[in-house]
Design a protein around this motif. Sequence first.
Motif, PDB file in Angstrom:
ATOM      1  N   LEU A 166      32.447  47.835  42.677  1.00 16.39           N
ATOM      2  CA  LEU A 166      31.327  46.917  42.853  1.00 16.39           C
ATOM      3  C   LEU A 166      31.781  45.457  42.749  1.00 16.39           C
ATOM      4  N   LEU A 167      32.777  45.187  41.921  1.00 12.84           N
ATOM      5  CA  LEU A 167      33.275  43.822  41.765  1.00 12.84           C
ATOM      6  C   LEU A 167      33.882  43.280  43.063  1.00 12.84           C
ATOM      7  N   HIS A 168      34.166  44.141  44.000  1.00  9.91           N
ATOM      8  CA  HIS A 168      34.638  43.681  45.309  1.00  9.91           C
ATOM      9  C   HIS A 168      33.524  42.970  46.076  1.00  9.91           C
ATOM     10  N   TYR A 169      32.277  43.172  45.643  1.00 14.88           N
ATOM     11  CA  TYR A 169      31.124  42.646  46.386  1.00 14.88           C
ATOM     12  C   TYR A 169      30.202  41.770  45.555  1.00 14.88           C
ATOM     13  N   GLN A 170      30.190  41.984  44.241  1.00 10.86           N
ATOM     14  CA  GLN A 170      29.270  41.238  43.379  1.00 10.86           C
ATOM     15  C   GLN A 170      29.978  40.761  42.117  1.00 10.86           C
ATOM     16  N   GLU A 171      29.558  39.613  41.619  1.00  6.91           N
ATOM     17  CA  GLU A 171      29.980  39.174  40.300  1.00  6.91           C
ATOM     18  C   GLU A 171      29.013  39.766  39.280  1.00  6.91           C
ATOM     19  N   ILE A 172      29.526  40.519  38.339  1.00  4.16           N
ATOM     20  CA  ILE A 172      28.693  41.186  37.337  1.00  4.16           C
ATOM     21  C   ILE A 172      28.865  40.487  35.997  1.00  4.16           C
ATOM     22  N   LYS A 173      27.749  40.130  35.364  1.00  3.67           N
ATOM     23  CA  LYS A 173      27.819  39.381  34.114  1.00  3.67           C
ATOM     24  C   LYS A 173      27.118  40.072  32.954  1.00  3.67           C
ATOM     25  N   SER A 174      26.303  41.075  33.253  1.00  2.00           N
ATOM     26  CA  SER A 174      25.524  41.725  32.195  1.00  2.00           C
ATOM     27  C   SER A 174      25.652  43.244  32.298  1.00  2.00           C
TER      28      SER A 174
END
Length: 224
Positions: free
Chosen positions: A145-153
């Motif tokens: 998923l990090l290939h497409y979105q920045e995840i912070k939570s």
Amino acid sequence: MARDNSPKVRNKRQLERKRATRASYDRILIVSEGSKTEPNYFKEIRSAYRLQTANIEVRSSELGTAPIQVVQYAHSLFENGDPHKRLQKRAFEYVYAVFDRDAHDSYNQALSLANALNGKLKNDNNQLITFTAIPSIPCFELWLLLHYQEIKSPLHRKDVILRLKKYLPTYEKGTSSAFANTKQNLELAISRAQMLASKFTAYSYPEPFTDIHVLVQQLMTLGK
């Protein structure tokens, strides 16, 4: 004189041929919790960077999928090898145990065991090896998923999969093309994983975290 073709002699010849095909770079053993998705992913990388199969061994845990079982199997496989699959004992410089946090009770125990084994085991060259846990919170798919979105939570596994399917509609557990379908955004994923690692640790549950990029970067380096 007739050539000895007994099973013992054949196995010896096979091992000798495998040694001959090894490259000069480090030997790496990767043991994963998953039986298909993660092994397929790392095998794809091995193929993409033309790494020798004799140097990069990828296995799924045969003891079970609990994190402690993954680490224990990686330890056992390193120490004892696998004569049935022509894997020599202690034939690696690096051992990686890849597993998810999810709701596993043995997660912290697995991290502790991997840390305890690091720098304590010697390989067939009498060198101390690196033994490393590669955890993901909540799961391996966070890395994809990090290939497409920045995840912070924090995200639940189901939410990770749902988000991932927005970009990879056909993604399913056990897929054989996860690397091929995401590699165009690999550097972005590495950067995002490093950002998470600067804020959280493998012990920061439920905060999102993955160390998959550490292993991926090492494999990429070998392929250069």
